[in-house]
Structures are given as C-alpha cells and as structure tokens.
Design a protein around this motif. Structure first.
Motif, PDB file in Angstrom:
ATOM      1  N   PRO A 100      74.980  76.876  46.860  1.00  0.00           N
ATOM      2  CA  PRO A 100      74.765  75.919  47.953  1.00  0.00           C
ATOM      3  C   PRO A 100      75.221  74.507  47.565  1.00  0.00           C
ATOM      4  O   PRO A 100      75.166  74.127  46.395  1.00  0.00           O
ATOM      5  N   LEU A 101      75.683  73.774  48.541  1.00  0.00           N
ATOM      6  CA  LEU A 101      76.112  72.405  48.297  1.00  0.00           C
ATOM      7  C   LEU A 101      74.893  71.524  48.040  1.00  0.00           C
ATOM      8  O   LEU A 101      73.830  71.709  48.634  1.00  0.00           O
ATOM      9  N   SER A 102      75.057  70.541  47.176  1.00  0.00           N
ATOM     10  CA  SER A 102      73.948  69.649  46.819  1.00  0.00           C
ATOM     11  C   SER A 102      73.727  68.564  47.853  1.00  0.00           C
ATOM     12  O   SER A 102      72.642  67.984  47.921  1.00  0.00           O
ATOM     13  N   GLY A 103      74.755  68.267  48.642  1.00  0.00           N
ATOM     14  CA  GLY A 103      74.656  67.175  49.604  1.00  0.00           C
ATOM     15  C   GLY A 103      74.968  65.813  49.009  1.00  0.00           C
ATOM     16  O   GLY A 103      74.837  64.784  49.679  1.00  0.00           O
ATOM     17  N   ASN A 104      75.414  65.813  47.749  1.00  0.00           N
ATOM     18  CA  ASN A 104      75.698  64.540  47.067  1.00  0.00           C
ATOM     19  C   ASN A 104      77.161  64.137  47.139  1.00  0.00           C
ATOM     20  O   ASN A 104      77.589  63.236  46.417  1.00  0.00           O
ATOM     21  N   GLY A 105      77.947  64.821  47.962  1.00  0.00           N
ATOM     22  CA  GLY A 105      79.347  64.443  48.100  1.00  0.00           C
ATOM     23  C   GLY A 105      80.236  65.150  47.095  1.00  0.00           C
ATOM     24  O   GLY A 105      79.928  66.245  46.618  1.00  0.00           O
ATOM     25  N   GLU A 114      83.210  69.626  47.028  1.00  0.00           N
ATOM     26  CA  GLU A 114      81.844  69.193  47.257  1.00  0.00           C
ATOM     27  C   GLU A 114      80.981  69.668  46.090  1.00  0.00           C
ATOM     28  O   GLU A 114      81.165  70.779  45.577  1.00  0.00           O
ATOM     29  N   GLU A 115      80.041  68.843  45.678  1.00  0.00           N
ATOM     30  CA  GLU A 115      79.186  69.210  44.552  1.00  0.00           C
ATOM     31  C   GLU A 115      78.272  70.377  44.927  1.00  0.00           C
ATOM     32  O   GLU A 115      77.695  70.412  46.015  1.00  0.00           O
ATOM     33  N   LYS A 117      74.864  72.656  44.055  1.00  0.00           N
ATOM     34  CA  LYS A 117      73.547  72.439  43.462  1.00  0.00           C
ATOM     35  C   LYS A 117      73.516  72.953  42.025  1.00  0.00           C
ATOM     36  O   LYS A 117      73.958  74.067  41.733  1.00  0.00           O
TER      37      LYS A 117
END
Length: 529
Positions: A100-105, A114-115, A117
C-alpha cells in the motif's frame, strides 16, 4: 560550491594492446580470474562465467548469484551477435495489495515512484524478486563454454572460503548502508561489527579484515558440482525460498523452478556508418537506439574529439529517448530506472569472441537481506515496478522486471569492434551513448574514449557535464540546456562506471572507469605471470 578535492591530481589507467584476450571488470581480482581462464584456453564465455562468480563474492553489494542481468555475445566464427536476458521476475504469489502507498508522496530512493508503506518494495524480504544470473550463466556455458563448469567456479569458491578483504573502499561502501544492513540479523552478521561498519585500522595499519563468506562458499561449491540449476531446482533453491518466506517475502521454490533465462537475436541498429548490437526488450537497449538515432540527425563535427555541437546532439537524443522511456516502457508498456548498484565487465578472447555482461542486485546491497541457508545477499528487484496500479510498469505477480542495463557491442567502418557497458542506473545509457559516439564518430581507441570527459542526461531537466571538458564545449551545451558541471570522483559517482574491451587490427585492449579504485583490465599474458 568549493571543494577540498585536489585540483592538480590527474588519474589515468594504463591500457595495453595484446594479441591475447583481455577482461575489463570493476574488480581487478575478478578480471584476473577471467584472464586466467583465457590463458588456460577458455572461450570468452568461460572467462565471463569465472568473472561473474568472483565479482559476486568480491563486490557483493553490487551483484551476485541472487541477482539478475543481461549479456551480449559476439561469436567471431559466425559473425553473429546474440543477446541473453537473465533478468529478474516478480514472484507468482506477489499481491500488489501488500504494497500500500504511504501517502507521503514520491519515495526518496532510486525511482520516481510513490512511496510504499514501510518501504516494502525497497527493503527487506518483500522486495525480493526471482533471481536469474546463475541460470543465464549456465545456459551461456551450455551453448558456448569449453572448460568444465566446476573449474570456472573454482576461483569464486576459493575467494569465498578466504573471505572478501575489507579495504578502505569496501569499508566506505558498507558504512554508506549500515543502518539498513543492521535491520537484517544475517546481513548484519556478514557485513557489520557490533552493529557498525568494519573499521580498517589506523592510517598505517596493515591488519586484515575479511568477511565471513563460508556459507556462500558452500553454496557455490554445490552449484559447481551440480550445475547452475542447483540454485533453482534442488535443495539450494528450496532452502533459499524457505529463508525468504520466513522473513516475510513471497519467493517460492516453484518460482525458482519455473525460471528460464532466454537467448534472442540482438537488437541491431545503425549509428551513422557504424553498427551497434544491444539487448532487446525490457532493458535500456531500445532507449540507447532511440537516443543515438536522434543524435545522428546532427552531422558529426569530424574532429578527433567531440565539441559542443556533438555533445548537444547526444544530449538531445538522450532527452528524447528518456521522454519515451518515461511514458511507455514496462511489461505492460515502459518506465525509467534510476541510480542503482550494478556491475559490468567485458571480455574479448584471442579469437575475437566478445562478451558484455551487466549484472545487478538493483539497490546497493539489494534488499539488505541475506539468506542464511545459502549465504547469498538477495536482490530487491520488486523496486523496479511502479507500485501504482494501471500504469505501464505496475507491480504485479509473475512479471518481468524492467532493467536499465545496457551491455552493447559495436563495429566501426574500419572493422574495429568493441564491447562496452556500465553500472550506474539511469546514468548507464548516457555512458554507453557517449563511449559509442567517441569510438565511432571520432575514431578514438578505448584508452582515449574512457579517459575523455562525458555528459550525463538521466531523464531530468539537467545536463551534467564533466568539469574537465573544454569551457567552449560546456558553453555550447549551456546555450541549449540547463547544464551543470561535476567532477569525476571515486565516491560518489556523478557519472556511470563503464568497462569495455576493443579489438582493432587483430589486437585486443581494455579499460575501466578511470576513477574506479578497484577496476582493471587484465590481459591473458598478465594472468600467466
């Protein structure tokens, strides 16, 4: 920016011409192992196999048996260029939902992804892909090898039993990744001392420090006795897969048993009046072709050395090629690769057979995970995929990894042949394009080409130029592109790290990146001493 680096020091490498074979490698001892095989009557492929296994022991953070890569072969008797792709694949049980993507860009690693998790696609067992290099070497040996397989692995086994000597350069590399290595107990046990990088002593110390690679020696010995497929079909493969799964990865024994490296015709294309051969498919070969096709639209200056117009044409070609690579490449399309930690070596034998081999773990120290049963440092090939779904190179199960490797063969109008390649991720294509142009457009021999300043265009807005290039050249580049200069250094590298060999008028020569403290070209005659 001011620098304390010497402004008066000149660095050169000696290039010898010989009728015998030559091996050019990022590690001098690996080059010597290959040259000794040539001296014993081996084919260029035999020498490449010995070099590959030795360099996996002595430069373990760059490549090894648990990595992947690609090879270009020139067969002098048939005048045929053959490609061998032994790149990595994602495991069949891999689930994109586990990343899953971390949401930190954008992540702060090698790619503009995309970073994810916990960096699960970069660090740890979840980043491990199916390795291919050993199967590739086995298939090359089955088709072209002359010497017994076990004899070719003997030098690597001996080096592993002794353990890699940790000099200042090795200690520097290990220090650069200490925090990540400490996260895996088996990697920490192999590379660190009490959780820290190994100390190499005082300024005048002659004390030796060596890695414990005894388990790796046992693995190599089993591969030597049972063949390349021992790492895939047999107990070794089962143990490796079990180790990876115990640490949370999805690599299975079925993945290893299903893996096959593939031969194919070369990607052959003209560059002005010369001919180049690269590996087709999910490599940087097609990107090199696009770059040089575009550069060829500008007439060459005709000078002995490239001027600003020549370099501007190369920069334009590379920018155009990377624009396409960014938009289209991958198993479902295409995508770029960034700086990685890879190794390259090139071989020519006395008959004129050539090998250009690039192999990698991807990041420095790969996944930073060691398989305790095999003693092998594992790759992090999963980072080659875009974690966002629905794109050209999106992460998924049982997919080929897109590599930035670019082993290349070339022939000039005069009949001179060369085998080149480089390590350095996105910088690789620029280095190969520069060197190919130097030797074809400007008639440079391999010594002149490797000592000459280069430019790097890696898909961003900037053109990076060697500060040693003439001011007029840099000024011309700056008229068209945002250009900055950089110094060629031992560490870190502002440019790629190439190695190559050349055959001209029946004589062979080789050279490596002049700033590489370990790189050397070793002749067959030198190996006999």
């Amino acid at each position: 920016m001011q620098s304390a680096l010497s402004q008066t020091q000149n660095v050169t490498k000696t290039v010898i011409e010989t009728e015998g074979g030559v091996v050019a490698s990022q590690n001098s001892l690996a080059a010597r192992a290959g040259a000794e095989v040539l001296a014993a009557g081996g084919d260029a492929v035999d020498a490449a196999i010995a070099t590959s296994f030795v360099i996996g022991v002595l430069e373990p953070w760059m490549s090894g048996p648990a990595g992947g890569g690609a090879m270009m072969l020139w067969r002098a008797d048939s005048e045929e260029a053959v490609a061998l792709n032994h790149g990595m694949r994602s495991p069949a049980a891999l689930d994109p939902a586990d990343y899953p993507l971390s949401g930190n860009g954008i992540a702060g690693d090698l790619f503009p992804w995309e970073e994810v998790k916990d960096n699960r696609n970069v660090q740890g067992a979840t980043a491990i892909a199916v390795p291919g290099v050993v199967d590739g070497l086995g298939r090359a040996h089955a088709r072209y090898g002359r010497m017994p397989w076990a004899e070719l692995l003997a030098p690597a086994i001996q080096h592993a039993k002794q353990g890699m000597f940790v000099d200042w350069y090795a200690a520097l590399i290990i220090a650069s990744t200490t925090r990540e290595l400490a996260k895996d107990p088996d990697a920490a046990a192999m590379f660190l001392e009490d959780g820290q990088w190994p100390m190499v002593g005082a300024w005048t110390s002659l004390a030796e420090k060596r890695l414990d690679q005894s388990r790796m020696a046992d693995t190599l010995d089993q591969i030597a006795r049972d063949g390349a497929r021992a790492l895939y079909d047999g107990d070794l493969g089962a143990a490796m897969a079990e180790d990876v799964q115990a640490k949370g990865g999805s690599l299975s024994h079925d993945d290893l048993r299903a893996y096959e490296a593939t031969f194919s015709p070369a990607l052959t294309f003209p560059f002005r009046d010369a001919t180049l051969h690269a590996v087709p498919g999910l490599t940087a070969g097609p990107t090199l072709q696009r770059a040089l096709n575009e550069a060829a639209n500008t007439p060459v200056s005709g000078q002995c050395a490239p001027d600003g117009t020549d370099f501007t044409a190369i920069a334009r070609g590379l920018k155009s090629a990377y624009k396409h690579r960014l938009a289209h490449m991958g198993e479902d399309g295409e995508i770029p690769s960034a700086e990685g930690c890879t190794t390259h070596f090139s071989v020519v034998d006395r008959a004129g057979n050539m090998v250009s081999q690039t192999q990698t773990l991807l990041s420095i120290f790969g996944s930073r995970v060691v398989s305790p049963s095999t003693g092998l440092l594992m790759n992090n090939g999963i980072m080659w995929f875009d974690p966002v779904q629905g794109r050209a190179n999106s992460l998924g199960p049982n997919k080929r990894c897109l590599m930035n490797v670019c082993p290349t063969l070339g022939e000039t109008t005069s009949g001179t042949r060369f085998a080149i390649g480089a390590s350095g991720g996105r910088k690789i294509v620029s280095a190969v394009a520069n060197l190919a142009a130097f030797m074809t457009d400007h008639g440079m021999d391999i010594a002149e080409a490797f000592h000459h300043g280069r430019i790097d265009v890696s898909g961003g807005d900037l053109v990076i130029a060697d500060e040693a290039l003439p001011k007029e050249t840099i000024a011309t580049l700056s008229d068209t592109y945002d250009t900055r200069t950089a110094k060629r250094m031992v560490f870190p590298y502002a440019f790629a790290c190439p190695a190559g060999v050349m055959r001209k008028n029946g004589r062979n020569s080789g050279c490596t990146e002049i700033m590489s403290p370990w790189g050397d070209a070793i002749t067959e005659a030198e190996a006999r001493k």
